[in-house]
Motif scaffolding. Structure first.
Motif, PDB file in Angstrom:
ATOM      1  N   ILE A   1     -11.170  12.458  -6.360  1.00  0.00           N
ATOM      2  CA  ILE A   1      -9.949  11.811  -6.210  1.00  0.00           C
ATOM      3  C   ILE A   1      -9.587  11.699  -7.091  1.00  0.00           C
ATOM      4  CG2 ILE A   1      -8.855   9.124  -5.088  1.00  0.00           C
ATOM      5  CD1 ILE A   1     -12.147   8.887  -3.548  1.00  0.00           C
ATOM      6  N   ALA A   2      -9.265  11.148  -7.922  1.00  0.00           N
ATOM      7  CA  ALA A   2      -8.960  11.232  -9.501  1.00  0.00           C
ATOM      8  C   ALA A   2      -9.590  12.200 -10.512  1.00  0.00           C
ATOM      9  CB  ALA A   2      -8.938   9.924  -9.778  1.00  0.00           C
TER      10      ALA A   2
ATOM     11  N   VAL B   1       3.750   6.914 -15.088  1.00  0.00           N
ATOM     12  CA  VAL B   1       3.403   6.938 -16.627  1.00  0.00           C
ATOM     13  C   VAL B   1       4.329   7.950 -16.975  1.00  0.00           C
ATOM     14  CG1 VAL B   1       1.216   8.566 -16.070  1.00  0.00           C
ATOM     15  CG2 VAL B   1       3.144   9.850 -15.426  1.00  0.00           C
ATOM     16  N   GLN B   2       5.897   7.670 -16.281  1.00  0.00           N
ATOM     17  CA  GLN B   2       7.741   7.540 -16.903  1.00  0.00           C
ATOM     18  C   GLN B   2       7.781   6.683 -17.445  1.00  0.00           C
ATOM     19  OE1 GLN B   2       9.490   9.877 -13.599  1.00  0.00           O
ATOM     20  NE2 GLN B   2       7.898  11.108 -12.733  1.00  0.00           N
ATOM     21  N   PRO B   3       8.252   6.139 -18.741  1.00  0.00           N
ATOM     22  CA  PRO B   3       8.851   5.612 -19.100  1.00  0.00           C
ATOM     23  C   PRO B   3       9.495   4.228 -18.481  1.00  0.00           C
ATOM     24  CG  PRO B   3       8.529   6.806 -20.816  1.00  0.00           C
ATOM     25  CD  PRO B   3       7.874   7.363 -19.862  1.00  0.00           C
ATOM     26  N   GLY B   4       9.814   3.315 -17.366  1.00  0.00           N
ATOM     27  CA  GLY B   4      10.742   2.908 -16.425  1.00  0.00           C
ATOM     28  C   GLY B   4      10.965   3.372 -14.915  1.00  0.00           C
TER      29      GLY B   4
ATOM     30  N   MET C   1       2.735   5.973  -7.062  1.00  0.00           N
ATOM     31  CA  MET C   1       1.752   6.168  -7.980  1.00  0.00           C
ATOM     32  C   MET C   1       0.983   7.235  -8.080  1.00  0.00           C
ATOM     33  SD  MET C   1       0.786   3.295  -9.669  1.00  0.00           S
ATOM     34  CE  MET C   1       1.431   1.760  -9.798  1.00  0.00           C
ATOM     35  N   TYR C   2       1.026   7.686  -7.035  1.00  0.00           N
ATOM     36  CA  TYR C   2      -0.110   9.356  -6.308  1.00  0.00           C
ATOM     37  C   TYR C   2       1.536   9.890  -6.075  1.00  0.00           C
ATOM     38  CZ  TYR C   2      -4.408   6.802  -6.696  1.00  0.00           C
ATOM     39  OH  TYR C   2      -5.708   6.265  -7.096  1.00  0.00           O
TER      40      TYR C   2
ATOM     41  N   HIS D   1       0.944  -0.946  -0.324  1.00  0.00           N
ATOM     42  CA  HIS D   1       0.224   0.114   0.418  1.00  0.00           C
ATOM     43  C   HIS D   1       0.952   1.141   0.177  1.00  0.00           C
ATOM     44  CE1 HIS D   1      -3.003   2.885   1.646  1.00  0.00           C
ATOM     45  NE2 HIS D   1      -3.414   2.202   1.094  1.00  0.00           N
ATOM     46  N   SER D   2       1.932   1.067   1.121  1.00  0.00           N
ATOM     47  CA  SER D   2       2.777   1.984   0.758  1.00  0.00           C
ATOM     48  C   SER D   2       3.665   2.545  -0.309  1.00  0.00           C
ATOM     49  CB  SER D   2       4.436   2.015   1.929  1.00  0.00           C
ATOM     50  OG  SER D   2       4.675   3.476   1.872  1.00  0.00           O
TER      51      SER D   2
END
Length: 190
Positions: A83-84, A52-55, A45-46, A38-39
């Motif tokens: 939230i999004a 979204v960055q390749p690699g 991700m957030y 979760h961390s």
């Protein structure tokens, strides 16, 4: 006001029990992820937006690159999502290599998604063009009455392949654990 202030006044200030609100029942369904996972998820991700960055994210030493996804993608967002935010999720339309459809549903994070066609509530916006700017997309989008579900069903029929008969639980090597819906739906949060 509906999502926050009424709860502050009634529950915190006045000490009343929360009034029944079906959409908030979803809030009792926790992530059920281990703490480390979760961390990792929240941070990468957030906070850092590494997906979204390749690699930017590696799983088992494999770098992920969303641009390599060549499958058709149906992206649903909701206009009042707290939230999004939809303008942020719209950015995904510029990432994937396959055919992409973006649909914007009215209402918020949960209500806009679970709005079934039978309810004849809300609306949604569609646009076959995907300019880089989300506001340009919205400016030329067409509002459609009712739920987004029929749009998704039509898209899915085009991309989903042939229908297959549903499997019968217990007909293969694995035996059913228990009858549907399963005991987990009876778990109560104390």
């Amino acid at each position: 006001n509906d999502l926050i202030w009424s709860f502050v006044v009634n529950n915190y200030l006045l000490g009343k029990d929360p009034f029944p609100f079906d959409l908030l029942y979803w809030n009792s369904d926790s992530t059920r992820m281990p703490a480390a996972m979760h961390s990792f998820y929240l941070r990468r991700m957030y906070q850092e937006n590494k997906l979204v960055q390749p690699g930017g994210i590696k799983l088992k030493s494999v770098p992920l690159d969303l641009r390599k996804i060549k499958l058709p993608c149906y992206i649903l967002s909701t206009r009042e999502d707290h939230i999004a935010p939809w303008a942020s999720t719209y950015a995904a339309t510029q990432l994937y290599g396959g055919e992409t459809r973006f649909v914007l549903a009215a209402s918020g994070h949960i209500a806009g998604v679970v709005n079934p066609p039978d309810a004849k509530k809300y609306n949604h916006w569609v646009n076959d063009k995907l300019p880089a700017d989300p506001q340009a997309w919205l400016a030329s989008a067409k509002s459609q009455d009712g739920s987004w579900w029929p749009d998704w069903a039509k898209w899915l029929a085009k991309h989903g392949g042939n229908k297959v008969a549903a499997r019968k639980p217990g007909a293969g090597k694995l035996k059913p654990i228990e009858d549907a819906p399963g005991s987990f739906v009876k778990v109560r949060i104390q």
